[in-house]
Scaffold this active site. Sequence first.
Site, PDB file in Angstrom:
ATOM      1  N   GLY A   1       0.788  -1.235   0.000  1.00 38.26           N
ATOM      2  CA  GLY A   1       0.000   0.000   0.000  1.00 38.26           C
ATOM      3  C   GLY A   1       0.813   1.274   0.000  1.00 38.26           C
ATOM      4  CG  LEU A   2       3.834   2.003   2.200  1.00 38.74           C
ATOM      5  CD1 LEU A   2       5.116   1.913   3.028  1.00 38.74           C
ATOM      6  CD2 LEU A   2       2.935   3.115   2.759  1.00 38.74           C
ATOM      7  N   GLY A   3       2.752   2.205  -2.628  1.00 37.18           N
ATOM      8  CA  GLY A   3       2.998   2.654  -4.001  1.00 37.18           C
ATOM      9  C   GLY A   3       4.330   2.221  -4.580  1.00 37.18           C
TER      10      GLY A   3
ATOM     11  CG  ASP B   1      -0.712   4.181  -5.948  1.00 35.96           C
ATOM     12  OD1 ASP B   1      -1.708   4.760  -5.495  1.00 35.96           O
ATOM     13  OD2 ASP B   1      -0.367   3.034  -5.597  1.00 35.96           O
TER      14      ASP B   1
ATOM     15  CB  ALA C   1       8.001   4.359  -6.419  1.00 39.94           C
TER      16      ALA C   1
HETATM   17  O1  PMV Z   1      -2.047  -0.849  -3.778  1.00 38.23           O
HETATM   18  P1  PMV Z   1      -2.237   0.454  -3.216  1.00 38.23           P
HETATM   19  O2  PMV Z   1      -2.292   0.321  -1.799  1.00 38.23           O
HETATM   20  O3  PMV Z   1      -1.271   1.449  -3.698  1.00 38.23           O
HETATM   21  O4  PMV Z   1      -3.740   0.937  -3.618  1.00 38.23           O
HETATM   22  C1  PMV Z   1      -4.082   1.979  -4.415  1.00 38.23           C
HETATM   23  C2  PMV Z   1      -5.336   2.634  -3.984  1.00 38.23           C
HETATM   24  C3  PMV Z   1      -6.660   2.089  -4.508  1.00 38.23           C
HETATM   25  O5  PMV Z   1      -7.588   3.159  -4.366  1.00 38.23           O
HETATM   26  C4  PMV Z   1      -7.136   0.914  -3.692  1.00 38.23           C
HETATM   27  C5  PMV Z   1      -6.590   1.680  -5.958  1.00 38.23           C
HETATM   28  C6  PMV Z   1      -6.431   2.826  -6.948  1.00 38.23           C
HETATM   29  O6  PMV Z   1      -5.996   2.536  -8.055  1.00 38.23           O
HETATM   30  O7  PMV Z   1      -6.738   3.976  -6.635  1.00 38.23           O
END
Ligand code: PMV
Length: 320
Positions: A102-104, A149, A108
């Site tokens: 979840g930190l992209g 992201d 990156a």
């Molecule tokens: O995988 P993550 O944690 O970077 O999730 C991205 C965020 C979401 O909203 C779940 C998906 C998106 O594409 O916006």
Amino acid sequence: MKLSLKFFAKAPGKIIITGEHFVVHGSLAVAAAIDKGALVEAEAFEDIEIVSKALGSFSSKKGEVPLSLKPTLEAIRATLEFIGEKKGVKVIIDSDLPVSSGLGSSSAVAVATVTATSSALNHELSPEEIVNLAMISERITHGKPSGIDVNVAVYGGVILFKMGEKPKQIELNKDVEFLVCHSGIERRTSEMISKFSKMKKSYPNLFTSLVSSSSYFTEMAASALVNKDLTTLGYIMNFFHAVLSNLGMSTKELDHIVEKTLESGCIGAKLTGAGGGGCIIALPKSGEARIVAELLKRKGIDASIVKLPLEGVKVWREKI
Ligand code: PMV
């Protein structure tokens, strides 16, 4: 001795402060660049060669690309085609972001790779072009991501984002500190996105209304960030966590960490990103980040401090 010219690009990971998942369905969301990220070194080469400690290696001379490097390879191919370059590139990827947390991390890597590749071939891309090319990689990794992201990795800072639009920078009057705590559990973003989207079929009207609520609270959170109104921001974060948890995006471990951060004096806490594992963010009272991180450590929770705002992708060259 022959000197070679190498290009380096560093792109940050991110935290989502409000609006994850809802953003895929049209809500506004707020995200911020963090001080961990991906570093990519690139030089012009006759073929395409990719080296990554975490993802493996690939050479176009030897064929078969490992699944883990397919998104990166496609982003490189698209970049070369876009800039009309017949030459190849050799890239070396390094990252201090945990994967699938979840930190992209994938964004990156994609943004740093596209930027370093084009620079190594003497071509400067606009931020919009970097976003579009990095999204090719992100769609292979995540299915139908919103692009939040990638945008935060390119533009940095704290952004107010809506899918398909150029993000707006949220100008902070003062620094704001967050804590990031990792549950240590990996998960797939694409699976979480499709799990979340199921509610749309069962309760379409409630779902649409929640997407609007998410935009509304996100705008409030953006104003709270500008004014450093931590109380309002914290309350909104707690509300988002409760809603996301109720919709199946949290886990026992994430709920436990959220509870412990609040018990330790944070005003707000929530899962960040796709959930199902990965990380939570917590908002300590002003000036208390260090004390709370120490308290959490004693409770067995590792918390790192992120001071916003931080910059987006950077590129430079070195003679080596
Ligand atoms: O995988 P993550 O944690 O970077 O999730 C991205 C965020 C979401 O909203 C779940 C998906 C998106 O594409 O916006």
